[in-house]
Design a protein around this motif. Structure first.
Motif, PDB file in Angstrom:
ATOM      1  N   GLY A  37       0.817  -1.209   0.000  1.00  0.00           N
ATOM      2  CA  GLY A  37       0.000   0.000   0.000  1.00  0.00           C
ATOM      3  C   GLY A  37       0.851   1.259   0.000  1.00  0.00           C
ATOM      4  N   PHE A  38       1.842   1.311   0.890  1.00  0.00           N
ATOM      5  CA  PHE A  38       2.694   2.497   0.944  1.00  0.00           C
ATOM      6  C   PHE A  38       3.608   2.602  -0.272  1.00  0.00           C
ATOM      7  CE2 PHE A  38       1.694   2.433   5.539  1.00  0.00           C
ATOM      8  CZ  PHE A  38       1.360   3.774   5.701  1.00  0.00           C
ATOM      9  N   LEU A  39       3.853   1.486  -0.944  1.00  0.00           N
ATOM     10  CA  LEU A  39       4.690   1.512  -2.146  1.00  0.00           C
ATOM     11  C   LEU A  39       4.040   2.340  -3.256  1.00  0.00           C
ATOM     12  CD1 LEU A  39       7.432   0.156  -2.875  1.00  0.00           C
ATOM     13  CD2 LEU A  39       6.113  -1.568  -4.119  1.00  0.00           C
ATOM     14  N   ILE A  40       2.726   2.434  -3.235  1.00  0.00           N
ATOM     15  CA  ILE A  40       2.018   3.226  -4.243  1.00  0.00           C
ATOM     16  C   ILE A  40       2.342   4.715  -4.098  1.00  0.00           C
ATOM     17  CG2 ILE A  40      -0.309   3.845  -5.067  1.00  0.00           C
ATOM     18  CD1 ILE A  40      -1.258   1.101  -4.288  1.00  0.00           C
ATOM     19  N   SER A  41       2.925   5.095  -2.961  1.00  0.00           N
ATOM     20  CA  SER A  41       3.322   6.499  -2.784  1.00  0.00           C
ATOM     21  C   SER A  41       4.345   6.927  -3.826  1.00  0.00           C
ATOM     22  CB  SER A  41       3.882   6.705  -1.375  1.00  0.00           C
ATOM     23  OG  SER A  41       2.874   6.517  -0.388  1.00  0.00           O
ATOM     24  N   PHE A  42       5.074   5.964  -4.413  1.00  0.00           N
ATOM     25  CA  PHE A  42       5.974   6.309  -5.507  1.00  0.00           C
ATOM     26  C   PHE A  42       5.202   6.963  -6.665  1.00  0.00           C
ATOM     27  CE2 PHE A  42       9.370   3.227  -4.054  1.00  0.00           C
ATOM     28  CZ  PHE A  42      10.364   4.197  -3.940  1.00  0.00           C
ATOM     29  N   HIS A  43       3.944   6.543  -6.842  1.00  0.00           N
ATOM     30  CA  HIS A  43       3.105   7.131  -7.895  1.00  0.00           C
ATOM     31  C   HIS A  43       2.858   8.611  -7.620  1.00  0.00           C
ATOM     32  CE1 HIS A  43      -0.038   7.525 -10.911  1.00  0.00           C
ATOM     33  NE2 HIS A  43      -0.843   8.014  -9.976  1.00  0.00           N
ATOM     34  N   TRP A  44       2.552   8.939  -6.343  1.00  0.00           N
ATOM     35  CA  TRP A  44       2.318  10.343  -5.988  1.00  0.00           C
ATOM     36  C   TRP A  44       3.608  11.161  -6.074  1.00  0.00           C
ATOM     37  CZ3 TRP A  44      -2.298   9.576  -6.807  1.00  0.00           C
ATOM     38  CH2 TRP A  44      -3.079   8.616  -6.158  1.00  0.00           C
ATOM     39  N   VAL A  45       4.743  10.529  -5.744  1.00  0.00           N
ATOM     40  CA  VAL A  45       6.026  11.211  -5.859  1.00  0.00           C
ATOM     41  C   VAL A  45       6.306  11.559  -7.319  1.00  0.00           C
ATOM     42  CG1 VAL A  45       8.526  10.919  -5.625  1.00  0.00           C
ATOM     43  CG2 VAL A  45       7.023  10.210  -3.769  1.00  0.00           C
ATOM     44  N   GLY A  46       6.025  10.603  -8.213  1.00  0.00           N
ATOM     45  CA  GLY A  46       6.241  10.848  -9.632  1.00  0.00           C
ATOM     46  C   GLY A  46       5.333  11.930 -10.182  1.00  0.00           C
ATOM     47  N   GLU A  47       4.091  11.974  -9.698  1.00  0.00           N
ATOM     48  CA  GLU A  47       3.128  12.976 -10.167  1.00  0.00           C
ATOM     49  C   GLU A  47       3.279  14.314  -9.442  1.00  0.00           C
ATOM     50  OE1 GLU A  47       0.855  12.641 -12.571  1.00  0.00           O
ATOM     51  OE2 GLU A  47       1.393  10.554 -13.033  1.00  0.00           O
ATOM     52  N   ARG A  48       3.952  14.269  -8.259  1.00  0.00           N
ATOM     53  CA  ARG A  48       4.079  15.444  -7.377  1.00  0.00           C
ATOM     54  C   ARG A  48       2.708  16.014  -7.028  1.00  0.00           C
ATOM     55  NH1 ARG A  48       9.555  17.732  -6.796  1.00  0.00           N
ATOM     56  NH2 ARG A  48       8.463  19.280  -5.530  1.00  0.00           N
ATOM     57  N   GLN A  49       1.746  15.138  -6.875  1.00  0.00           N
ATOM     58  CA  GLN A  49       0.400  15.519  -6.447  1.00  0.00           C
ATOM     59  C   GLN A  49      -0.353  14.255  -6.041  1.00  0.00           C
ATOM     60  OE1 GLN A  49      -1.666  17.325  -9.744  1.00  0.00           O
ATOM     61  NE2 GLN A  49      -1.495  15.517 -11.056  1.00  0.00           N
ATOM     62  N   ILE A  50      -1.364  14.434  -5.201  1.00  0.00           N
ATOM     63  CA  ILE A  50      -2.233  13.324  -4.798  1.00  0.00           C
ATOM     64  C   ILE A  50      -3.640  13.687  -5.250  1.00  0.00           C
ATOM     65  CG2 ILE A  50      -3.105  11.922  -2.890  1.00  0.00           C
ATOM     66  CD1 ILE A  50      -0.617  12.666  -1.311  1.00  0.00           C
ATOM     67  N   ILE A  51      -4.063  13.076  -6.331  1.00  0.00           N
ATOM     68  CA  ILE A  51      -5.362  13.378  -6.923  1.00  0.00           C
ATOM     69  C   ILE A  51      -6.238  12.136  -6.868  1.00  0.00           C
ATOM     70  CG2 ILE A  51      -6.596  14.102  -8.994  1.00  0.00           C
ATOM     71  CD1 ILE A  51      -4.948  16.303  -7.768  1.00  0.00           C
ATOM     72  N   GLY A  52      -7.417  12.287  -6.313  1.00  0.00           N
ATOM     73  CA  GLY A  52      -8.344  11.165  -6.244  1.00  0.00           C
ATOM     74  C   GLY A  52      -9.769  11.692  -6.227  1.00  0.00           C
ATOM     75  N   PRO A  53     -10.727  10.789  -6.314  1.00  0.00           N
ATOM     76  CA  PRO A  53     -10.539   9.335  -6.300  1.00  0.00           C
ATOM     77  C   PRO A  53     -10.172   8.785  -7.682  1.00  0.00           C
ATOM     78  CG  PRO A  53     -12.857   9.877  -6.330  1.00  0.00           C
ATOM     79  CD  PRO A  53     -12.134  11.184  -6.238  1.00  0.00           C
ATOM     80  N   ASN A  54      -9.314   7.767  -7.666  1.00  0.00           N
ATOM     81  CA  ASN A  54      -8.969   7.020  -8.869  1.00  0.00           C
ATOM     82  C   ASN A  54      -8.519   5.624  -8.445  1.00  0.00           C
ATOM     83  OD1 ASN A  54      -6.272   7.326  -7.974  1.00  0.00           O
ATOM     84  ND2 ASN A  54      -6.064   9.236  -9.153  1.00  0.00           N
ATOM     85  N   SER A  55      -8.116   4.813  -9.408  1.00  0.00           N
ATOM     86  CA  SER A  55      -7.769   3.423  -9.098  1.00  0.00           C
ATOM     87  C   SER A  55      -6.552   3.339  -8.179  1.00  0.00           C
ATOM     88  CB  SER A  55      -7.515   2.641 -10.390  1.00  0.00           C
ATOM     89  OG  SER A  55      -6.474   3.255 -11.153  1.00  0.00           O
ATOM     90  N   SER A  56      -5.566   4.205  -8.352  1.00  0.00           N
ATOM     91  CA  SER A  56      -4.368   4.184  -7.507  1.00  0.00           C
ATOM     92  C   SER A  56      -4.714   4.538  -6.064  1.00  0.00           C
ATOM     93  CB  SER A  56      -3.315   5.157  -8.046  1.00  0.00           C
ATOM     94  OG  SER A  56      -2.901   4.794  -9.344  1.00  0.00           O
ATOM     95  N   CYS A  57      -5.560   5.560  -5.909  1.00  0.00           N
ATOM     96  CA  CYS A  57      -5.949   5.991  -4.569  1.00  0.00           C
ATOM     97  C   CYS A  57      -6.770   4.903  -3.870  1.00  0.00           C
ATOM     98  CB  CYS A  57      -6.749   7.283  -4.666  1.00  0.00           C
ATOM     99  SG  CYS A  57      -6.772   8.259  -3.139  1.00  0.00           S
TER     100      CYS A  57
END
Length: 388
Positions: free
Chosen positions: A88-108
């Motif tokens: 679960g916390f590994l998905i934070s790499f996705h937010w690091v790459g995007e430099r934003q946390i946008i949801g709701p979506n499948s990653s969130c």
């Protein structure tokens, strides 16, 4: 409420439901969390692979299946829960790459689901280890294999149930930004409390209370006048108690800051993102810390050592142990016959002291049967009786 073409309210793409722009401090903190999650994933997957391999090839190392060694199985489940949390916390790499946390979506959604499942599952198995240990120590009994499997499946069933209730009750948009990762959204404080917080606090304080009861029992037993545990046995008991308690202490230390922060937010005392970054880094370290703890203490988790003072005649070795002799106490002749044969037939009072040697083999050592490693322990009991 305005929605997009997918039926998602546009407000969900704004603060506090999303983080449209990530500053450098949050970026570096989230990168640290993702890195620690990777370390935990590598450690937990390696340990699970090792134990799984030993479960499959147990005939080459042990006299009975490792999969029936209950303490090892419980720790296996705890490490598995830590692995799920790490994913679960590994998905934070996705937010690091995007430099934003946008949801709701499948990653969130995936991150919220995995973190919720990993959190509650690890909590339940920490509590299960505490209860199982105290049960064995105080009652000197082992759960039947069927009852034990039901308990393990019950923990996983309850964990999956609590995780599934979040989207069932809160809807498909329940997992959104919660601080610096995705979890149950800020508007669902009731769900956070009922599906997560209350269970975490029950485990944190309940496991400490259960171990306190266990330690008190062992303390009374050690100072009993009728049962004496000699120095070598006392040392093994001390190591085993420390190893058992360590899992509860580590879990409390790593999870309490995050749980306390979430509870503070419910009282309108919102912690800063920096606080959540530090708390998240601690919590995602559960996987690698538990793995290291198991590696250090695995030889102390021979729970049969706790029963050297209460073995009964004919007791067999527990499952998952190495090849060796039966550790059960050998039955002696009656006291009167022993005394009579030595010229003490007319005695009106007796006092008997019995010392028994017990050999215990290593549960998890990789040493083969030809060169097995064993330990010797001694239990001494004194009893007295007067004929009327």
């Amino acid at each position: 409420m305005s929605t997009n073409s997918d039926g998602i309210p546009l407000s969900y793409y704004e603060v506090p439901y999303s983080l449209p722009s990530m500053d450098d401090h949050t970026y570096r903190g989230l990168l640290a969390i993702s890195t620690l999650a990777t370390v935990s994933l590598v450690f937990t997957s390696s340990l699970l692979s090792f134990i799984t391999w030993r479960m499959i090839t147990w005939k080459s190392h042990y006299s009975s299946p490792v999969g029936r060694n209950q303490p090892i199985v419980l720790i296996y489940q705890l490490i598995l829960a830590d692995l799920i949390q790490s994913l679960g916390f590994l998905i934070s790499f996705h937010w690091v790459g995007e430099r934003q946390i946008i949801g709701p979506n499948s990653s969130c959604f995936a991150q919220g689901w995995l973190i919720q499942l990993g959190d509650v599952a690890s909590a339940f198995f920490v509590l299960a280890i505490a209860i199982h240990t105290t049960y064995q120590v105080t009652l000197s009994k082992r759960l039947s294999h069927k009852a034990f499997l039901c308990c393990v499946l019950g923990c996983w069933g309850l964990s999956l149930g609590l995780t599934s209730l979040a989207p069932i009750i809160g809807g498909r948009f329940v997992f959104q930004r919660a601080g610096v990762w995705c979890w149950i959204q800020v508007d669902e404080e009731g769900l956070r409390l009922s599906l997560h917080y209350i269970w975490i606090f029950i485990v944190e304080f309940g496991s400490i209370l259960i171990y306190a009861i266990c330690f008190y029992y062992l303390y009374r037993l050690r100072h009993s006048e009728t049962v004496r545990i000699t120095g070598r046995n006392a040392e093994s008991l001390r190591k085993a108690r420390t190893a058992m308690l360590a899992y509860a202490i580590i879990y409390t230390i790593l999870s309490l800051p995050l749980a306390a922060g979430r509870m503070a937010s419910m009282s309108n005392n919102q912690p800063s993102d920096e606080y959540y970054l530090i708390a998240g880094a601690l919590f995602t370290s559960s996987g690698w810390v538990d793995t290291v703890l198991y590696t250090i203490t695995r030889r102390s988790l021979l729970f049969d050592e706790l029963n050297v003072y209460s073995r009964r005649p004919g007791t067999n070795r527990g499952p998952g142990t190495r090849h060796g002799q039966d550790t059960g106490f050998q039955r002696q002749s009656s006291t009167e016959s022993i005394l009579a044969s030595n010229g003490f037939g007319g005695i009106v009072g007796i006092k008997m002291e019995r010392t028994v040697k017990v050999e215990l083999a290593d549960v998890e050592s990789g040493i083969g049967s030809e060169g097995r490693m064993s330990r010797e322990y001694y239990a001494t009991a004194t009893a007295g009786a007067i004929k009327s």
